[in-house]
Design a protein around this motif. Structure first.
Motif, PDB file in Angstrom:
ATOM      1  N   UNK A  96      17.617  25.880  56.699  1.00 25.27           N
ATOM      2  CA  UNK A  96      16.078  26.249  56.579  1.00 25.27           C
ATOM      3  C   UNK A  96      15.710  26.818  55.259  1.00 25.27           C
ATOM      4  N   UNK A  97      14.527  26.208  54.814  1.00 23.44           N
ATOM      5  CA  UNK A  97      13.934  26.914  53.598  1.00 23.44           C
ATOM      6  C   UNK A  97      12.326  26.737  54.036  1.00 23.44           C
ATOM      7  N   UNK A  98      11.913  28.085  53.839  1.00 24.57           N
ATOM      8  CA  UNK A  98      10.497  28.406  54.301  1.00 24.57           C
ATOM      9  C   UNK A  98       9.408  27.842  53.253  1.00 24.57           C
ATOM     10  N   UNK A  99       8.192  27.470  53.812  1.00 23.80           N
ATOM     11  CA  UNK A  99       7.150  26.841  52.768  1.00 23.80           C
ATOM     12  C   UNK A  99       6.201  27.640  52.977  1.00 23.80           C
ATOM     13  N   UNK A 100       5.148  27.848  51.866  1.00 24.47           N
ATOM     14  CA  UNK A 100       4.221  28.434  51.824  1.00 24.47           C
ATOM     15  C   UNK A 100       3.050  27.640  52.674  1.00 24.47           C
ATOM     16  N   UNK A 101       2.068  28.375  53.270  1.00 22.36           N
ATOM     17  CA  UNK A 101       0.890  27.614  53.978  1.00 22.36           C
ATOM     18  C   UNK A 101       0.012  27.007  52.905  1.00 22.36           C
ATOM     19  N   UNK A 136      -3.277  37.516  52.068  1.00 22.47           N
ATOM     20  CA  UNK A 136      -3.067  36.115  52.895  1.00 22.47           C
ATOM     21  C   UNK A 136      -1.997  35.459  52.270  1.00 22.47           C
ATOM     22  N   UNK A 137      -1.035  34.924  52.986  1.00 26.37           N
ATOM     23  CA  UNK A 137       0.236  34.265  52.694  1.00 26.37           C
ATOM     24  C   UNK A 137      -0.242  32.906  51.802  1.00 26.37           C
ATOM     25  N   UNK A 138      -1.382  32.467  52.006  1.00 34.31           N
ATOM     26  CA  UNK A 138      -1.470  31.283  51.217  1.00 34.31           C
ATOM     27  C   UNK A 138      -1.813  31.739  49.827  1.00 34.31           C
ATOM     28  N   UNK A 139      -2.189  32.631  49.344  1.00 39.43           N
ATOM     29  CA  UNK A 139      -2.507  33.212  47.928  1.00 39.43           C
ATOM     30  C   UNK A 139      -1.466  32.779  47.142  1.00 39.43           C
ATOM     31  N   UNK A 140      -0.011  32.419  47.661  1.00 36.85           N
ATOM     32  CA  UNK A 140       0.951  31.958  46.703  1.00 36.85           C
ATOM     33  C   UNK A 140       0.824  30.590  46.441  1.00 36.85           C
ATOM     34  N   UNK A 141      -0.127  29.799  47.091  1.00 32.22           N
ATOM     35  CA  UNK A 141      -0.334  28.474  46.784  1.00 32.22           C
ATOM     36  C   UNK A 141       0.739  27.574  47.524  1.00 32.22           C
ATOM     37  N   UNK A 142       1.028  26.534  46.834  1.00 39.42           N
ATOM     38  CA  UNK A 142       1.829  25.459  47.649  1.00 39.42           C
ATOM     39  C   UNK A 142       1.130  24.532  48.486  1.00 39.42           C
ATOM     40  N   UNK A 143       1.619  23.215  48.336  1.00 35.58           N
ATOM     41  CA  UNK A 143       0.799  22.349  49.066  1.00 35.58           C
ATOM     42  C   UNK A 143       1.360  21.975  50.402  1.00 35.58           C
TER      43      UNK A 143
END
Length: 348
Positions: free
Chosen positions: A189-194, A323-330
Motif C-alpha cells: 500500500x502506498x497512499x496517494x494525494x487527492x 484540504x488534503x488536495x493542497x499537497x497536489x498530485x494528479x
C-alpha cells in the motif's frame, strides 16, 4: 396559623414544585419535540422535508438556511433502524472476490423488501479513501436477504462502501438511506494525494468538461459536457433512468452526496447530450471528488473531477478547512479514478 391558611399555603407550595419539575422536564427532554431528521435531511416541520429522499437536492429558492443544515449520508453504519452488515470486511488486492452483505432491521433480521429507486433496489458505491478508485455496483439480492457482487480492486488500502437504498413497505419506513462501512484491501500500500482540481478530464477517449460551482448552503447548477474526438456527443443513452448519474464524496470523511439531473429521457425537453446538468448543495467548504457515470454506445464510463467548495452562502464563516488536495498530485493520469466497473459489477 389556622387550618384553612395552612392548607392554602401547602397547596401553593405543591403547585410551585410541580411547575418547576415540569419546566425542567421540558428543558431537558421535551415530550412533543420533533425528532431529529435522519438520512441527510435538515430538521423541519414541513411534511415535504420528511418525504424528501436523501441526496435529492433542494431547488433554488427553497432557502439557503435550510440547505446549509443538510448533512451528507454514508457517515454511519446504522441509521433509521437499519444497519449495514458487511460479510466480507477484508479482501485481497488485484483478485476477484465476491462481496457479500445484508441490511438488517432493528430486530437483527435481514431486509428483503426494497423500494426501487432509479431502476435498482440498491446502489452500492465503493471508493478508496484517497478517492482515486471508484466503483458503482448493483449487487444481486438472494431470497434470504443477502446481497452479493464480484469486485476486483487494483490497489491495497482503505476503502469505503455506501449502500444507497429505500426500505420497502411498513408504516415506520424512514425513506431513502445511505449507510456506510469500511472495507480493508490487503497488499502493498502506498497512499496517494487527492487529484488536483481540474475542469476537464478524459476517460476512454471521451473528454468531459465541468462548468458551475459547488457551494455550501446553496443549490448550484453543475453542467457536464461530453465530447469525443473533438465532437460533441449528442446521443447519450439512458443510464439508471437519466443521461447521467452523479456522486460527490467529501475528502477527509467521504461524506456522500447523490444527485440526479433535473430532466429525464422522454420528457420532451431533456436532450441526450452533449450536456448533462445537476443541482447540488455542498454540506460544507472543502475538497470534493465528483464521479459522473454516463452511457454511450452501450457502455457505461465514469469521469472524475476534483473540485473545491468555497465559503458557505452569505459570506465567510471562518477559516477554510485544511484540504488534503493542497499537497497536489494528479492521482490517476486519465482522471477516471482507475478502470471502472459497469453498473452491474462487470469490468469495462
Amino acid at each position: 396559623m389556622n387550618t384553612a391558611v395552612k392548607i392554602t399555603a401547602f397547596a401553593a407550595a405543591l403547585a410551585a414544585s410541580f411547575g418547576t419539575a415540569y419546566g425542567v422536564g421540558v428543558g431537558v427532554d421535551p415530550v412533543n419535540a420533533e425528532p431529529a431528521a435522519h438520512g441527510g435531511h435538515a430538521s423541519s416541520d414541513k411534511e415535504k422535508e420528511k418525504e424528501r429522499p436523501e441526496g435529492k437536492e433542494k431547488a433554488k429558492g427553497e432557502g439557503a438556511g435550510e440547505a446549509a443544515e443538510a448533512r451528507p449520508g454514508g457517515l454511519q453504519v446504522s441509521e433509521g433502524g437499519y444497519t449495514f452488515d458487511l460479510g466480507t470486511p477484508r479482501i485481497a488486492a488485484d483478485r476477484q472476490t465476491d462481496l457479500s452483505f445484508t441490511i438488517r432491521d432493528d430486530q437483527g433480521g435481514k431486509l428483503t423488501s426494497y423500494t426501487r429507486e432509479h431502476g435498482k433496489d440498491l446502489h452500492l458505491i465503493l471508493a478508496s479513501r484517497d478517492l482515486t478508485t471508484y466503483r458503482h455496483l448493483h449487487p444481486e439480492l438472494a431470497a434470504d436477504g443477502t446481497w452479493s457482487t464480484p469486485v476486483k480492486l487494483p490497489e491495497a488500502g482503505d476503502y469505503r462502501l455506501f449502500a444507497d437504498f429505500t426500505p420497502g413497505g411498513g408504516a415506520e419506513d424512514p425513506g431513502n438511506l445511505t449507510l456506510g462501512t469500511d472495507l480493508a484491501v490487503s497488499g502493498a500500500y502506498r497512499p496517494s494525494a487527492v487529484p488536483a482540481p481540474s475542469r476537464t478530464t478524459t476517460v476512454d477517449g471521451y473528454t468531459v468538461t465541468l462548468a458551475g460551482e459547488l457551494r455550501p448552503g446553496a443549490a448550484e447548477q453543475l453542467r457536464l459536457k461530453v465530447s469525443k474526438d473533438g465532437r460533441e456527443v449528442t446521443d447519450l443513452q439512458p443510464y439508471l433512468g437519466s443521461y447521467g448519474h452523479l456522486v460527490a464524496l467529501r475528502s477527509g470523511d467521504l461524506g456522500y452526496l447523490h444527485v440526479h439531473p433535473g430532466g429525464e429521457p422522454g420528457d420532451g425537453k431533456t436532450k441526450p447530450g452533449p450536456e448533462v446538468s445537476f443541482h447540488a448543495t455542498a454540506p460544507s467548504a472543502g475538497t470534493y471528488r465528483l464521479f459522473l457515470d454516463f452511457q454511450h454506445k452501450g457502455e457505461v464510463r465514469t469521469a472524475a473531477f476534483t473540485v473545491r467548495a468555497g465559503e458557505p452562502a452569505g459570506g465567510p464563516s471562518g477559516a477554510t478547512p485544511k484540504e488534503s488536495a493542497e499537497s497536489g498530485g494528479s492521482g490517476k493520469s486519465d482522471g477516471s479514478g482507475g478502470s471502472g466497473e459497469s453498473g452491474d459489477g462487470h469490468e469495462h
